[in-house]
Scaffold this motif. Structure first.
Motif, PDB file in Angstrom:
ATOM      1  N   ALA A   1       7.659  -7.279  11.235  1.00 54.20           N
ATOM      2  CA  ALA A   1       6.303  -6.745  11.058  1.00 54.20           C
ATOM      3  C   ALA A   1       6.350  -5.264  10.711  1.00 54.20           C
ATOM      4  N   GLN A   2       7.289  -4.537  11.313  1.00 52.20           N
ATOM      5  CA  GLN A   2       7.377  -3.097  11.084  1.00 52.20           C
ATOM      6  C   GLN A   2       7.822  -2.748   9.664  1.00 52.20           C
ATOM      7  N   VAL A   3       8.480  -3.665   8.994  1.00 47.94           N
ATOM      8  CA  VAL A   3       8.890  -3.430   7.603  1.00 47.94           C
ATOM      9  C   VAL A   3       7.666  -3.110   6.741  1.00 47.94           C
ATOM     10  N   CYS A   4       6.546  -3.741   7.069  1.00 47.38           N
ATOM     11  CA  CYS A   4       5.359  -3.683   6.202  1.00 47.38           C
ATOM     12  C   CYS A   4       4.764  -2.292   6.086  1.00 47.38           C
ATOM     13  N   TYR A   5       4.839  -1.488   7.153  1.00 43.17           N
ATOM     14  CA  TYR A   5       4.179  -0.185   7.036  1.00 43.17           C
ATOM     15  C   TYR A   5       4.998   0.837   6.257  1.00 43.17           C
ATOM     16  N   TYR A   6       6.264   0.562   6.014  1.00 43.38           N
ATOM     17  CA  TYR A   6       7.012   1.431   5.091  1.00 43.38           C
ATOM     18  C   TYR A   6       6.499   1.241   3.659  1.00 43.38           C
ATOM     19  N   PHE A   7       6.190   0.004   3.307  1.00 41.73           N
ATOM     20  CA  PHE A   7       5.594  -0.269   2.010  1.00 41.73           C
ATOM     21  C   PHE A   7       4.205   0.371   1.925  1.00 41.73           C
ATOM     22  N   GLU A   8       3.450   0.316   3.031  1.00 40.73           N
ATOM     23  CA  GLU A   8       2.115   0.905   3.046  1.00 40.73           C
ATOM     24  C   GLU A   8       2.188   2.419   2.834  1.00 40.73           C
ATOM     25  N   ALA A   9       3.192   3.062   3.400  1.00 41.92           N
ATOM     26  CA  ALA A   9       3.365   4.507   3.198  1.00 41.92           C
ATOM     27  C   ALA A   9       3.655   4.818   1.734  1.00 41.92           C
TER      28      ALA A   9
ATOM     29  N   LEU B   1       3.524  -4.981  -5.856  1.00 42.35           N
ATOM     30  CA  LEU B   1       3.259  -5.091  -4.418  1.00 42.35           C
ATOM     31  C   LEU B   1       2.535  -3.845  -3.903  1.00 42.35           C
ATOM     32  N   LEU B   2       2.965  -2.682  -4.353  1.00 46.70           N
ATOM     33  CA  LEU B   2       2.381  -1.442  -3.854  1.00 46.70           C
ATOM     34  C   LEU B   2       0.933  -1.256  -4.308  1.00 46.70           C
ATOM     35  N   ALA B   3       0.530  -1.991  -5.324  1.00 52.28           N
ATOM     36  CA  ALA B   3      -0.859  -1.915  -5.798  1.00 52.28           C
ATOM     37  C   ALA B   3      -1.806  -2.767  -4.949  1.00 52.28           C
ATOM     38  N   LEU B   4      -1.245  -3.604  -4.071  1.00 55.43           N
ATOM     39  CA  LEU B   4      -2.063  -4.517  -3.258  1.00 55.43           C
ATOM     40  C   LEU B   4      -2.524  -3.853  -1.966  1.00 55.43           C
ATOM     41  N   PRO B   5      -3.595  -4.368  -1.330  1.00 56.82           N
ATOM     42  CA  PRO B   5      -4.002  -3.895   0.000  1.00 56.82           C
ATOM     43  C   PRO B   5      -2.940  -4.269   1.042  1.00 56.82           C
ATOM     44  N   LEU B   6      -2.979  -3.578   2.191  1.00 63.95           N
ATOM     45  CA  LEU B   6      -1.973  -3.757   3.244  1.00 63.95           C
ATOM     46  C   LEU B   6      -1.767  -5.218   3.633  1.00 63.95           C
ATOM     47  N   VAL B   7      -2.842  -5.937   3.960  1.00 65.81           N
ATOM     48  CA  VAL B   7      -2.695  -7.306   4.461  1.00 65.81           C
ATOM     49  C   VAL B   7      -2.125  -8.223   3.384  1.00 65.81           C
ATOM     50  N   GLU B   8      -2.674  -8.158   2.180  1.00 65.61           N
ATOM     51  CA  GLU B   8      -2.203  -9.038   1.108  1.00 65.61           C
ATOM     52  C   GLU B   8      -0.745  -8.745   0.752  1.00 65.61           C
ATOM     53  N   ARG B   9      -0.392  -7.461   0.723  1.00 63.42           N
ATOM     54  CA  ARG B   9       1.001  -7.089   0.425  1.00 63.42           C
ATOM     55  C   ARG B   9       1.931  -7.586   1.528  1.00 63.42           C
ATOM     56  N   SER B  10       1.507  -7.416   2.780  1.00 68.01           N
ATOM     57  CA  SER B  10       2.329  -7.840   3.923  1.00 68.01           C
ATOM     58  C   SER B  10       2.532  -9.350   3.926  1.00 68.01           C
TER      59      SER B  10
END
Length: 424
Positions: free
Chosen positions: A219-227, A44-53
């Motif tokens: 929705a806010q969960v997603c930016y922790y993964f992005e970090a 998951l962390l290897a994916l871009p933000l939108v696709e991972r989210s």
């Protein structure tokens, strides 16, 4: 996706119902019945933000919304980045202010607008929300111009920055803003009273866009993964995250990310002088004081609505609240922290400065620290310029609204008056 009311667990709803309804019986918060554990975190962390989210929210929400529709909702909502910047040795900032209203709430506000537009059904909807600063702008811009959706935003008069006020009180159209002659907690209490009025709820199709609405939280969960995706695998193994905390929705989202399997060692709840939670964690006594106005006004909350969700997550996961770090800074300490960041070459604002300072004091050897920057420094232009003795240019998103007249109404903290206002 099944959710239950934390106050009344027998009240169970679907994701669509929770989005439309906002709150449950007795103002109870809805919470997911199950949160899956994801085993493919590195993939998951290897994916871009939108696709991972899309994959994360798909796993949380399930098949209630068709995959193609959910994917489109996320693609329409997350149209801006969330970069990580190095601030000091082993300390990084997650910048959440690159959206249209220059605050982290753009993520939740825009996704909620997409979700509500998808699950709304027939009839009028009135969004009623209270803001201590950034929620108002994010919600107003996310819902502006949407058909058959009226938005009413309450905010404490004179207790948010002038630029924050301009950003959401100059739109007009389907966005109505009301300056309440009281503090944020009084605004929040008015919202709760409105939701307790069943006739009013049914008549105007009442809904809330605060972080109490589950769609914003997810929705806010997603930016922790992005970090985490922007850190090395080694840094992720000992990651400590400091969250500037007011209503505690942001921390709740981070704890959901950890529940999903994101490797976060521990969290720190960083507050200003409205320190109900840090005191509670130290003493075990829940004793809210009167809310005080501070430089970090979006955290001027003494009765955080999302705290029951935090406790629910700790209970369900078998975690101990003693493992949750906390700290509180007064305004003088906040100013010192902001200056310290600037001396290191990083320009921040009061909320991020608090999260940075508490993190700096509690980070241990071998750990990597991450703090959340929840708003652009220019949203607090007056205080940042005064503290750092600099001149801040206004980003275009702020500058165009700063030139427009305020369109707000003014009201006492009186539910009878608010009820009449909502019905007219």
């Amino acid at each position: 996706m099944n959710l239950y009311n934390i106050k009344h667990p027998t009240e169970q709803v679907s994701f669509a119902q929770a989005v439309r309804q906002g709150l449950g019986k007795d103002q109870g918060l809805f919470f997911p019945e199950t949160i899956p554990h994801l085993n493919n975190i590195d993939e998951l962390l290897a994916l871009p933000l939108v696709e991972r989210s899309q994959k994360i929210l798909g796993a949380l929400i399930g098949d209630e919304i068709p995959t193609d529709k959910l994917n489109a909702m996320i693609e329409n909502a997350f149209t801006f980045p969330a970069p990580v910047a190095k601030v000091a040795d082993n300390i990084y900032a997650l910048e959440l202010f690159h959206g249209p209203t220059l605050a982290f709430k753009d993520f939740g506000g825009r996704f909620m607008a997409q979700a509500l537009a998808t699950v709304r059904g027939d009839g009028k909807i009135t969004i009623l929300t209270a803001t201590s600063g950034d929620t108002g702008a994010a919600v107003a811009h996310a819902f502006y111009g949407l058909e058959n959706i009226e938005v009413v935003i309450l905010y404490p008069k004179g207790k948010i920055s002038p630029l924050q006020e301009k950003l959401f009180c100059t739109l007009g159209g389907n966005i109505r803003t009301v300056a309440i002659n009281a503090d944020f907690d009084a605004c929040q209490a008015l919202v709760k009273q409105a939701f307790d009025d069943e006739t009013l709820r049914q008549t105007i199709g009442l809904n809330s866009a605060n972080s109490i609405n589950i769609s914003r939280l997810l929705a806010q969960v997603c930016y922790y993964f992005e970090a985490a995706a922007q850190l090395t695998a080694e840094q992720r193994q000992n990651l400590v995250v400091s969250v500037p905390s007011g209503n505690f929705g942001n921390l709740t989202a981070g704890l959901i990310a950890k529940t999903l399997g994101l490797p976060i060692k521990r969290f720190i709840a960083s507050t200003n002088a409205n320190d109900t939670v840090p005191r509670y964690l130290q003493t075990g006594e829940w004793q809210p004081h009167a809310t005080v106005a501070t430089l970090s006004n979006a955290m001027d909350v003494s009765r955080p609505n999302n705290w029951p969700r935090v406790e629910e997550l700790f209970k369900r996961n078998g975690w101990s609240l003693s493992d949750l770090g906390s700290g509180a800074l007064n305004d003088a300490q906040t100013e010192t922290a902001l200056k310290a960041q600037y001396a290191q070459g990083y320009l921040c604002e009061p909320h991020g400065a608090i999260a940075y300072q508490v993190l700096s004091e509690q980070l241990q050897a071998g750990e990597t620290g991450l703090f959340l920057c929840t708003a652009h420094p220019a949203k607090f232009k007056e205080s940042v310029e005064r503290i750092l003795d600099i001149e801040l240019p206004l980003p275009e998103a702020l500058d165009k609204h700063n030139k427009l007249p305020l369109l707000s109404d003014e009201m006492e903290a009186d539910f009878v008056a608010l009820r009449a206002y909502l019905l007219k």
